[in-house]
Design an enzyme around this catalytic site. Structure first.
Site, PDB file in Angstrom:
ATOM      1  N   HIS A   1       0.952  -1.070   0.126  1.00 32.03           N
ATOM      2  CA  HIS A   1       0.103  -0.088   0.029  1.00 32.03           C
ATOM      3  C   HIS A   1       1.011   1.326   0.041  1.00 32.03           C
ATOM      4  CE1 HIS A   1      -3.811  -1.770   2.259  1.00 32.03           C
ATOM      5  NE2 HIS A   1      -4.144  -1.574   0.922  1.00 32.03           N
TER       6      HIS A   1
ATOM      7  N   CYS B   1      -2.521   2.964   9.217  1.00 32.13           N
ATOM      8  CA  CYS B   1      -3.616   2.128   8.722  1.00 32.13           C
ATOM      9  C   CYS B   1      -4.746   1.811   9.727  1.00 32.13           C
ATOM     10  CB  CYS B   1      -3.210   0.703   8.558  1.00 32.13           C
ATOM     11  SG  CYS B   1      -1.705   0.488   7.784  1.00 32.13           S
TER      12      CYS B   1
HETATM   13  N1  ARG Z   1      -3.799  -7.238   7.017  1.00 31.06           N
HETATM   14  C1  ARG Z   1      -4.206  -6.128   6.083  1.00 31.06           C
HETATM   15  C2  ARG Z   1      -4.199  -6.508   4.731  1.00 31.06           C
HETATM   16  O1  ARG Z   1      -3.244  -6.834   4.285  1.00 31.06           O
HETATM   17  C3  ARG Z   1      -3.294  -5.017   6.604  1.00 31.06           C
HETATM   18  C4  ARG Z   1      -4.028  -3.603   5.982  1.00 31.06           C
HETATM   19  C5  ARG Z   1      -2.893  -2.512   6.346  1.00 31.06           C
HETATM   20  N2  ARG Z   1      -3.383  -1.218   5.966  1.00 31.06           N
HETATM   21  C6  ARG Z   1      -2.778  -0.419   5.461  1.00 31.06           C
HETATM   22  N3  ARG Z   1      -3.571   0.611   5.047  1.00 31.06           N
HETATM   23  N4  ARG Z   1      -1.718  -0.549   4.810  1.00 31.06           N
HETATM   24  O2  ARG Z   1      -5.139  -5.838   4.163  1.00 31.06           O
END
Ligand code: ARG
Length: 300
Positions: A198, A294
């Protein structure tokens, strides 16, 4: 709908930062309560080896510490109840992207999650926006495969400009719709490293002139764009970025940086630039691939 401007290369940059209209910083945030946060599946490299390993009490304490840090930075928190069977819903940066227009009307674009396991989270988050005077928009599913909200689409601090990550969880096409819907340019950055899946894992706006980044998560084109637009860049090294999620910090007011504890080298640079650093522990959430940024959604 206005036309869209999606910039992927330096030679497509048609504006300077000074020309981009300002936008108020959001002063409130959503957080999803952590009672159902677990690691039940693996959808990013950080989750490998961690299925079933979340310490519930520690996760609750860390969540409260993160919430209190936001309050200390002057942010009002709205807590949304977590849902059984949706262990990642606590990462509420991902299900939406809110926006306030120049005339003060509030809009939100709901995400189209990449991972099937996370698709049902979106409806629960949407309920909050519906109850809070937002106009709700949806991703055009016939043209756009994935879009994971503020995990990949990050507002330039205090400006009507979006930085959009693509490659793992959001498709480049999503930004054509984002740009047209919100009538703002999007600078699109390709992500090339699976640990930084991300944009919010490798790019953090600190204030309107400063960003914290992990350079190796980006292509050369992406780095050129970041350096051309943002005057001051703080760089994290691999350990602080990948293991400690330094770039998943949040600076909600342009002054207080809420960050995973132990990012010593980044913090030294932040102090030199005059930021106030608030360190928190997000150890349980890092096992799932997330940290401070997040765990909340900034709302207007
Ligand atoms: N386990 C979650 C996923 O992989 C973690 C998300 C983390 N969020 C972020 N905005 N990086 O989707």
């Amino acid at each position: 709908m206005p036309e869209s401007t999606v910039i992927t290369r330096y030679d497509e940059l048609s504006f300077s930062l000074a020309e981009v209209p300002t936008m108020p910083l959001p002063k409130e945030a959503l957080m999803v309560t952590p009672e159902y946060f677990t690691i039940d599946y693996v959808i990013n490299p950080h989750m490998e080896g961690h299925v079933g390993s979340v310490d519930r009490d520690a996760a609750r304490q860390e969540w409260e510490q993160v919430r209190d840090a936001f309050v200390q930075a002057g942010i009002k928190i709205h807590a949304i109840q977590g849902q059984a069977g949706l262990p990642d819903m606590v990462f509420c940066a991902n299900q939406s992207l809110p926006y306030i227009s120049e005339n003060g009307s509030k809009h939100v674009l709901m995400s189209r999650m990449h991972a099937d396991q996370r698709k049902d989270e979106v409806g629960f988050i949407q309920q909050w926006y519906q109850a809070n005077a937002y106009t709700v928009h949806h991703i055009e599913s016939d043209t756009v495969r994935d879009f994971e909200g503020m995990g990949d689409a990050i507002w330039h601090s205090g400006k009507r400009l979006i930085w959009g990550g693509y490659g793992f969880r959001s498709s480049l096409d999503a930004y054509t719709q984002v740009s047209a819907l919100f009538d703002v340019p999007v600078v699109a950055l390709e992500l090339r490293h699976p640990s930084f899946y991300h944009l919010d894992t490798c790019f953090c706006m600190l204030n309107s002139k400063t960003a914290l980044i992990y350079p190796h998560a980006f292509t050369d084109e992406g780095l050129d764009l970041i350096r051309a637009v943002i005057p001051v860049i703080v760089e994290a090294d691999q350990y602080e970025a990948e293991a400690l999620f330094a770039c998943n910090a949040t600076c909600p007011d342009g002054q207080h940086v809420i960050i995973q504890q132990g990012c010593t080298k980044v913090n030294r640079q932040l102090y030199e630039l005059g930021f106030t650093v608030l360190e928190v522990s997000t150890d349980e959430y890092r096992k799932s691939g997330g940290s401070v940024f997040c765990m909340k959604m900034m709302v207007f």
